[in-house]
Scaffold this motif. Sequence first.
Motif, PDB file in Angstrom:
ATOM      1  N   ALA A   1       0.828  -1.201   0.000  1.00 44.74           N
ATOM      2  CA  ALA A   1       0.000   0.000   0.000  1.00 44.74           C
ATOM      3  C   ALA A   1       0.864   1.253   0.000  1.00 44.74           C
ATOM      4  O   ALA A   1       1.944   1.273   0.590  1.00 44.74           O
ATOM      5  CB  ALA A   1      -0.909   0.012   1.216  1.00 44.74           C
ATOM      6  N   SER A   2       0.369   2.288  -0.654  1.00 38.73           N
ATOM      7  CA  SER A   2       1.053   3.570  -0.648  1.00 38.73           C
ATOM      8  C   SER A   2       0.023   4.683  -0.734  1.00 38.73           C
ATOM      9  O   SER A   2      -1.110   4.455  -1.156  1.00 38.73           O
ATOM     10  CB  SER A   2       2.029   3.677  -1.824  1.00 38.73           C
ATOM     11  OG  SER A   2       1.336   3.581  -3.049  1.00 38.73           O
ATOM     12  N   GLY A   3       0.425   5.865  -0.285  1.00 41.98           N
ATOM     13  CA  GLY A   3      -0.429   7.037  -0.434  1.00 41.98           C
ATOM     14  C   GLY A   3      -1.353   7.318   0.733  1.00 41.98           C
ATOM     15  O   GLY A   3      -2.166   8.243   0.642  1.00 41.98           O
ATOM     16  N   GLY A   4      -1.265   6.570   1.807  1.00 44.63           N
ATOM     17  CA  GLY A   4      -2.135   6.824   2.947  1.00 44.63           C
ATOM     18  C   GLY A   4      -1.471   6.416   4.235  1.00 44.63           C
ATOM     19  O   GLY A   4      -0.356   5.883   4.235  1.00 44.63           O
ATOM     20  N   THR A   5      -2.153   6.673   5.346  1.00 46.27           N
ATOM     21  CA  THR A   5      -1.647   6.254   6.653  1.00 46.27           C
ATOM     22  C   THR A   5      -2.073   4.809   6.865  1.00 46.27           C
ATOM     23  O   THR A   5      -3.136   4.536   7.437  1.00 46.27           O
ATOM     24  CB  THR A   5      -2.186   7.165   7.763  1.00 46.27           C
ATOM     25  OG1 THR A   5      -1.903   8.524   7.439  1.00 46.27           O
ATOM     26  CG2 THR A   5      -1.539   6.812   9.093  1.00 46.27           C
ATOM     27  N   PHE A   6      -1.231   3.908   6.413  1.00 47.12           N
ATOM     28  CA  PHE A   6      -1.581   2.488   6.355  1.00 47.12           C
ATOM     29  C   PHE A   6      -2.056   1.968   7.699  1.00 47.12           C
ATOM     30  O   PHE A   6      -2.974   1.156   7.771  1.00 47.12           O
ATOM     31  CB  PHE A   6      -0.370   1.703   5.872  1.00 47.12           C
ATOM     32  CG  PHE A   6      -0.591   0.224   5.772  1.00 47.12           C
ATOM     33  CD1 PHE A   6      -0.105  -0.637   6.755  1.00 47.12           C
ATOM     34  CD2 PHE A   6      -1.271  -0.314   4.698  1.00 47.12           C
ATOM     35  CE1 PHE A   6      -0.306  -2.004   6.660  1.00 47.12           C
ATOM     36  CE2 PHE A   6      -1.478  -1.689   4.591  1.00 47.12           C
ATOM     37  CZ  PHE A   6      -0.995  -2.525   5.580  1.00 47.12           C
ATOM     38  N   SER A   7      -1.441   2.429   8.756  1.00 48.70           N
ATOM     39  CA  SER A   7      -1.736   1.883  10.081  1.00 48.70           C
ATOM     40  C   SER A   7      -3.160   2.163  10.531  1.00 48.70           C
ATOM     41  O   SER A   7      -3.617   1.566  11.505  1.00 48.70           O
ATOM     42  CB  SER A   7      -0.750   2.439  11.115  1.00 48.70           C
ATOM     43  OG  SER A   7      -0.856   3.843  11.191  1.00 48.70           O
ATOM     44  N   ARG A   8      -3.882   3.054   9.838  1.00 44.84           N
ATOM     45  CA  ARG A   8      -5.263   3.357  10.226  1.00 44.84           C
ATOM     46  C   ARG A   8      -6.289   2.768   9.268  1.00 44.84           C
ATOM     47  O   ARG A   8      -7.465   3.127   9.329  1.00 44.84           O
ATOM     48  CB  ARG A   8      -5.454   4.876  10.313  1.00 44.84           C
ATOM     49  CG  ARG A   8      -4.684   5.487  11.468  1.00 44.84           C
ATOM     50  CD  ARG A   8      -5.115   4.900  12.799  1.00 44.84           C
ATOM     51  NE  ARG A   8      -4.360   5.420  13.923  1.00 44.84           N
ATOM     52  CZ  ARG A   8      -4.483   4.979  15.158  1.00 44.84           C
ATOM     53  NH1 ARG A   8      -5.330   4.000  15.433  1.00 44.84           N
ATOM     54  NH2 ARG A   8      -3.767   5.506  16.129  1.00 44.84           N
ATOM     55  N   TYR A   9      -5.850   1.874   8.439  1.00 43.20           N
ATOM     56  CA  TYR A   9      -6.749   1.278   7.446  1.00 43.20           C
ATOM     57  C   TYR A   9      -7.133  -0.153   7.836  1.00 43.20           C
ATOM     58  O   TYR A   9      -6.304  -0.937   8.300  1.00 43.20           O
ATOM     59  CB  TYR A   9      -6.107   1.265   6.058  1.00 43.20           C
ATOM     60  CG  TYR A   9      -6.153   2.600   5.371  1.00 43.20           C
ATOM     61  CD1 TYR A   9      -5.260   3.610   5.713  1.00 43.20           C
ATOM     62  CD2 TYR A   9      -7.102   2.867   4.396  1.00 43.20           C
ATOM     63  CE1 TYR A   9      -5.314   4.844   5.097  1.00 43.20           C
ATOM     64  CE2 TYR A   9      -7.157   4.102   3.767  1.00 43.20           C
ATOM     65  CZ  TYR A   9      -6.260   5.080   4.118  1.00 43.20           C
ATOM     66  OH  TYR A   9      -6.318   6.300   3.509  1.00 43.20           O
ATOM     67  N   ILE A  10      -8.398  -0.466   7.620  1.00 44.03           N
ATOM     68  CA  ILE A  10      -8.832  -1.847   7.616  1.00 44.03           C
ATOM     69  C   ILE A  10      -8.401  -2.418   6.267  1.00 44.03           C
ATOM     70  O   ILE A  10      -8.678  -1.822   5.222  1.00 44.03           O
ATOM     71  CB  ILE A  10     -10.355  -1.974   7.758  1.00 44.03           C
ATOM     72  CG1 ILE A  10     -10.845  -1.244   9.016  1.00 44.03           C
ATOM     73  CG2 ILE A  10     -10.769  -3.436   7.758  1.00 44.03           C
ATOM     74  CD1 ILE A  10     -10.417  -1.872  10.313  1.00 44.03           C
ATOM     75  N   MET A  11      -7.738  -3.560   6.283  1.00 47.28           N
ATOM     76  CA  MET A  11      -7.281  -4.205   5.050  1.00 47.28           C
ATOM     77  C   MET A  11      -7.991  -5.544   4.887  1.00 47.28           C
ATOM     78  O   MET A  11      -8.279  -6.235   5.881  1.00 47.28           O
ATOM     79  CB  MET A  11      -5.767  -4.435   5.098  1.00 47.28           C
ATOM     80  CG  MET A  11      -4.944  -3.178   5.309  1.00 47.28           C
ATOM     81  SD  MET A  11      -5.137  -1.982   3.971  1.00 47.28           S
ATOM     82  CE  MET A  11      -4.470  -2.909   2.590  1.00 47.28           C
ATOM     83  N   ALA A  12      -8.257  -5.889   3.653  1.00 48.42           N
ATOM     84  CA  ALA A  12      -8.971  -7.140   3.410  1.00 48.42           C
ATOM     85  C   ALA A  12      -8.554  -7.753   2.076  1.00 48.42           C
ATOM     86  O   ALA A  12      -8.007  -7.069   1.206  1.00 48.42           O
ATOM     87  CB  ALA A  12     -10.477  -6.903   3.426  1.00 48.42           C
ATOM     88  N   TRP A  13      -8.828  -9.034   1.972  1.00 47.04           N
ATOM     89  CA  TRP A  13      -8.703  -9.747   0.715  1.00 47.04           C
ATOM     90  C   TRP A  13     -10.085 -10.240   0.293  1.00 47.04           C
ATOM     91  O   TRP A  13     -10.841 -10.778   1.117  1.00 47.04           O
ATOM     92  CB  TRP A  13      -7.766 -10.945   0.856  1.00 47.04           C
ATOM     93  CG  TRP A  13      -6.321 -10.582   0.997  1.00 47.04           C
ATOM     94  CD1 TRP A  13      -5.624 -10.427   2.164  1.00 47.04           C
ATOM     95  CD2 TRP A  13      -5.396 -10.320  -0.057  1.00 47.04           C
ATOM     96  NE1 TRP A  13      -4.321 -10.084   1.901  1.00 47.04           N
ATOM     97  CE2 TRP A  13      -4.154 -10.019   0.541  1.00 47.04           C
ATOM     98  CE3 TRP A  13      -5.483 -10.317  -1.446  1.00 47.04           C
ATOM     99  CZ2 TRP A  13      -3.010  -9.719  -0.204  1.00 47.04           C
ATOM    100  CZ3 TRP A  13      -4.358 -10.020  -2.184  1.00 47.04           C
ATOM    101  CH2 TRP A  13      -3.139  -9.723  -1.570  1.00 47.04           C
ATOM    102  N   PHE A  14     -10.387 -10.032  -0.974  1.00 45.60           N
ATOM    103  CA  PHE A  14     -11.585 -10.555  -1.599  1.00 45.60           C
ATOM    104  C   PHE A  14     -11.138 -11.425  -2.765  1.00 45.60           C
ATOM    105  O   PHE A  14      -9.995 -11.350  -3.216  1.00 45.60           O
ATOM    106  CB  PHE A  14     -12.472  -9.421  -2.125  1.00 45.60           C
ATOM    107  CG  PHE A  14     -13.253  -8.711  -1.069  1.00 45.60           C
ATOM    108  CD1 PHE A  14     -12.628  -7.857  -0.167  1.00 45.60           C
ATOM    109  CD2 PHE A  14     -14.620  -8.860  -0.979  1.00 45.60           C
ATOM    110  CE1 PHE A  14     -13.356  -7.182   0.810  1.00 45.60           C
ATOM    111  CE2 PHE A  14     -15.363  -8.193  -0.016  1.00 45.60           C
ATOM    112  CZ  PHE A  14     -14.729  -7.349   0.871  1.00 45.60           C
ATOM    113  N   ARG A  15     -12.058 -12.213  -3.279  1.00 46.73           N
ATOM    114  CA  ARG A  15     -11.761 -12.987  -4.485  1.00 46.73           C
ATOM    115  C   ARG A  15     -13.000 -13.047  -5.364  1.00 46.73           C
ATOM    116  O   ARG A  15     -14.129 -12.947  -4.880  1.00 46.73           O
ATOM    117  CB  ARG A  15     -11.275 -14.392  -4.138  1.00 46.73           C
ATOM    118  CG  ARG A  15     -12.320 -15.287  -3.473  1.00 46.73           C
ATOM    119  CD  ARG A  15     -11.671 -16.602  -3.055  1.00 46.73           C
ATOM    120  NE  ARG A  15     -12.634 -17.498  -2.423  1.00 46.73           N
ATOM    121  CZ  ARG A  15     -12.305 -18.651  -1.852  1.00 46.73           C
ATOM    122  NH1 ARG A  15     -11.026 -19.053  -1.843  1.00 46.73           N
ATOM    123  NH2 ARG A  15     -13.237 -19.424  -1.318  1.00 46.73           N
TER     124      ARG A  15
END
Length: 125
Positions: A24-38
């Motif tokens: 990830a780039s361009g944001g404050t990664f540590s404050r993001y919910i991250m997920a995987w979809f398929r």
Amino acid sequence: QVQLVESGGGLVQAGSSLRLSCAASGGTFSRYIMAWFRQAPGKEREFVAGCHWSGGTASADSVKGRFTISRDNTKNTVWLQMNSLKPEDTAVYFCAAVRRSDLRIGVRVNDYDYWGQGTQVTVSS
């Protein structure tokens, strides 16, 4: 603007393992919910696993015990470790992100604001 780039997909045999990465780039990664979809051919995009910024995780019943999501906030990266792969795991896998102040891990496509381009995972029988 957050940018997500997935990597690590490929063609493997059933029972094998793969590790997907999402940078990830361009944001404050540590404050993001991250997920995987398929998304498999002819099917809707579905939630696979997610993690909030303090490390808590959630996963779909279909992958529990086989897939593990993890993240490193210092590297702005989230991973999906996939073990015991099955032919039905064949799909394009997408990384997704949303900035939230709470710890809710959404399971719907509309819960996320940013998406990667996807990486193909093909599991042969």
